[in-house]
Structures are given as C-alpha cells and as structure tokens.
Write an enzyme that holds these catalytic residues in place. Structure first.
Site, PDB file in Angstrom:
ATOM      1  N   GLY A  32      26.621  26.927  49.462  1.00 33.76           N
ATOM      2  CA  GLY A  32      26.704  27.359  48.075  1.00 33.76           C
ATOM      3  C   GLY A  32      27.863  26.752  47.306  1.00 33.76           C
ATOM      4  O   GLY A  32      28.204  25.571  47.463  1.00 33.76           O
ATOM      5  N   ILE A  33      28.478  27.563  46.466  1.00 32.38           N
ATOM      6  CA  ILE A  33      29.560  27.093  45.610  1.00 32.38           C
ATOM      7  C   ILE A  33      30.743  26.599  46.446  1.00 32.38           C
ATOM      8  O   ILE A  33      31.383  25.600  46.104  1.00 32.38           O
ATOM      9  CB  ILE A  33      30.010  28.222  44.656  1.00 32.38           C
ATOM     10  CG1 ILE A  33      28.883  28.587  43.693  1.00 32.38           C
ATOM     11  CG2 ILE A  33      31.241  27.801  43.850  1.00 32.38           C
ATOM     12  CD1 ILE A  33      29.175  29.814  42.841  1.00 32.38           C
ATOM     13  N   SER A  85      34.599  36.451  38.338  1.00 30.89           N
ATOM     14  CA  SER A  85      33.207  36.699  37.956  1.00 30.89           C
ATOM     15  C   SER A  85      33.158  37.421  36.623  1.00 30.89           C
ATOM     16  O   SER A  85      34.035  38.235  36.294  1.00 30.89           O
ATOM     17  CB  SER A  85      32.525  37.570  39.023  1.00 30.89           C
ATOM     18  OG  SER A  85      31.276  38.063  38.572  1.00 30.89           O
ATOM     19  N   TYR A 127      31.439  45.582  42.898  1.00 30.16           N
ATOM     20  CA  TYR A 127      31.760  44.153  43.007  1.00 30.16           C
ATOM     21  C   TYR A 127      32.632  43.720  41.823  1.00 30.16           C
ATOM     22  O   TYR A 127      33.674  43.064  41.991  1.00 30.16           O
ATOM     23  CB  TYR A 127      30.466  43.346  43.050  1.00 30.16           C
ATOM     24  CG  TYR A 127      30.620  41.860  42.832  1.00 30.16           C
ATOM     25  CD1 TYR A 127      31.091  41.030  43.841  1.00 30.16           C
ATOM     26  CD2 TYR A 127      30.277  41.288  41.604  1.00 30.16           C
ATOM     27  CE1 TYR A 127      31.222  39.659  43.643  1.00 30.16           C
ATOM     28  CE2 TYR A 127      30.398  39.931  41.393  1.00 30.16           C
ATOM     29  CZ  TYR A 127      30.876  39.110  42.416  1.00 30.16           C
ATOM     30  OH  TYR A 127      31.012  37.761  42.204  1.00 30.16           O
TER      31      TYR A 127
END
Length: 304
Positions: free
Chosen positions: A13-14, A141, A166
């Site tokens: 992924g990232i 985020s 989160y």
C-alpha cells in the site's frame, strides 16, 4: 554520506509506495512489517528498481508496544554500529477496526495509530538527533475531523465506533506531531505530518462498508459519505504516498518543521484542535502513562 529511511507498515500500500519513492531518491530504505513473506516481496520489488542501496526488511508487530521497543533498540544499535545516520523515519502505520479490541488491555486503535508510532519516535530521538539534519514524517488522516476531542483517558465515554475512534487516535498523533516539532525546533530534526487523502488500500477495502463503524448520528448519512469517500479513494496508493515522499525529501522544506503536507503534496493549515496546546498536553500525559519511555530523559520542556 548514505541517507537512510525507515518506513513502518512499509510492505504494501502507501507504505511500500513511500519506500519505492525514497529508494528512487537515493535512500537506503528499511521497511517494517509483521509478515516476513510480504516483507521479502516488498524488498524484492524495491530492489528490482535498481536503487542505489539494497532494501531490507525488519519484522515487528507494531500493535505490540514490546515489539516497538525491540524494533527501536535494533534500529538504534544498527545505526550506532554502522556509523550511518538515520535520516528519515516515516510512521506510516495505521489501522481501523470495525469492532472494539484490546492490545494488552488498551484499546487497539489508540495503540496502533498513536501509542505505537509515538513510542517508536520517542525512543529513536537520540538516533535521529545524532543523524541530523533528519526528518520525522507522521501519516495523518482527514478522519481527525470526526473525532471526540477529550483525552483524559484512552477511550472517550459512549459506544465504540471504529471510524471515530480511528480519527481520535489520529488526532492524538497529529497533536503529538505538532507538539514534537516545537520541542525539537533547533535540534536539526524536522517533524512533518503527511495527509494521503483518500486511497484504495487494505484498510479501506471492506471496513468502510460496515455502517456500525460510525455513530448513529452519522449512520443515516453514511451511504452518502461512503460513496463520496469511495470516489476519492479511486486513485492508486502511489498518489497517496506523494505527501509522505515530499515531506521526507523536498529540499524546500529544509530547516522547516511543524508543517502538514496535504493530499496534493503541498503544505496545508493544520487541523485547529491538533494545534491547541491544551490538547497536546493532555495527549502527552496520556501517552506517557500508557507507553512509558523506560526512563529515557526527554528534551527540556517547561510545560511538563
């Protein structure tokens, strides 16, 4: 002198795309993950690009604070033995859980998204300072906007909703990031946050389809929110990695600190709550209580 970078959750992924970008920029990259098979495949993919230095993999379960301590000790020992500086630390680790779970008696989302990268960074500060000029890049985020903003305890009152928990853990880590930038100003260690925006990753695939991860107040609107999020996550992880790569490598950021690099890989204003000194102080107290630094002296801070 060789420039080195450590990327947590760097096997897919990232994180893997960030490692590929740093390897292309001339860094010797170390990717951290818990799966040796994925680690080997990540190293093979990085090395297939013909980097200036071969990649390596270090195994650690970053949901375990004991593993984080062991990882920090190994990285510090390796750099002390080789004499090579630790130039960049990218805290890319992140996880969202549909159902509440504990890690050693502490809510897992707060451990993985904040306490784990907090502890790794704090334990590696002597190594990063010795390797200055160096950079710390913490992946944040947009979910911080839906977070409860009280940090008297690991968990706020009320039912568990994964998306909000989160976001709250990410908010705690963003507050720590900005606070740490102030603490380290003048040491040669720069601290940045990188917001990847939406990205189609293992974390978003599947988790966001579960309506119970959000509070009842948001649940009514969740189908619309999820559709909008899905449109924003249509881009590849390689695009979402650009903010982290820019934060780690851009010469224009030399000598600067405490900057958030947004989804378009340019500086953006930090989320206001994260810049509140009262929030930072509460997060610091909570972090020190649940992830003690085993007696290591912290840099002087008159507000402590």
């Amino acid at each position: 002198m060789k420039r080195t970078a450590v990327i947590t959750a760097g096997t897919a992924g990232i994180g893997l795309e960030t490692a590929l970008g740093l390897a292309a920029a001339g860094f010797a990259v170390t990717v951290v993950g818990r799966d040796a098979g994925r680690g080997a495949r990540a190293v093979e993919r990085i090395d297939a690009t013909g980097p200036a230095h071969p990649a390596r993999f270090l195994s650690a379960d970053l949901a375990s604070l004991d593993d984080v301590r062991g990882l920090a000790g190994r990285i510090a020992s390796d750099h002390a033995a080789s004499g090579e500086p630790l130039t960049v630390l990218v805290n890319n680790i992140g996880a969202m859980f549909a159902d509440r779970r504990d890690v050693d008696g502490v809510e897992a989302s707060f451990v993985v998204n904040h306490l784990s990268p907090y502890l790794l960074t704090e334990l590696l500060l002597p190594t990063l300072t010795a390797g200055a000029p160096s950079r710390i890049v913490n992946v944040t985020s947009g979910a911080v906007a839906v977070a409860k903003r009280v940090f008297d305890a690991v968990e706020p009152p009320g039912g568990y909703y994964g998306f909000h928990w989160y976001g709250r853990a990410k908010l705690a880590h963003l507050a720590h990031t900005l606070d740490l930038a102030g603490r380290l100003d003048g040491t040669g260690v720069s601290v940045f946050a990188a917001d990847p925006g939406g990205a189609a990753t293992d974390m978003t695939d599947g988790t966001l389809t579960d309506p119970k991860i959000v509070s009842p107040a948001l649940r009514v609107l969740w189908p619309l929110v999820r559709r909008r999020f899905a449109r924003s996550t249509s881009g590849p992880a390689s695009v979402a990695a650009r903010p982290s790569i820019v934060a780690a490598t851009d010469a224009a950021l030399t000598g600067r600190t405490g900057i958030v690099i947004g989804p378009r890989a340019t500086p953006v204003a930090p989320f206001r709550t994260a810049a509140d000194p009262r929030v930072a102080a509460a997060v610091r107290r909570l972090s020190e209580r649940h992830a003690p630094l085993a007696g290591r002296d912290l840099p002087d801070d008159p507000s402590r």
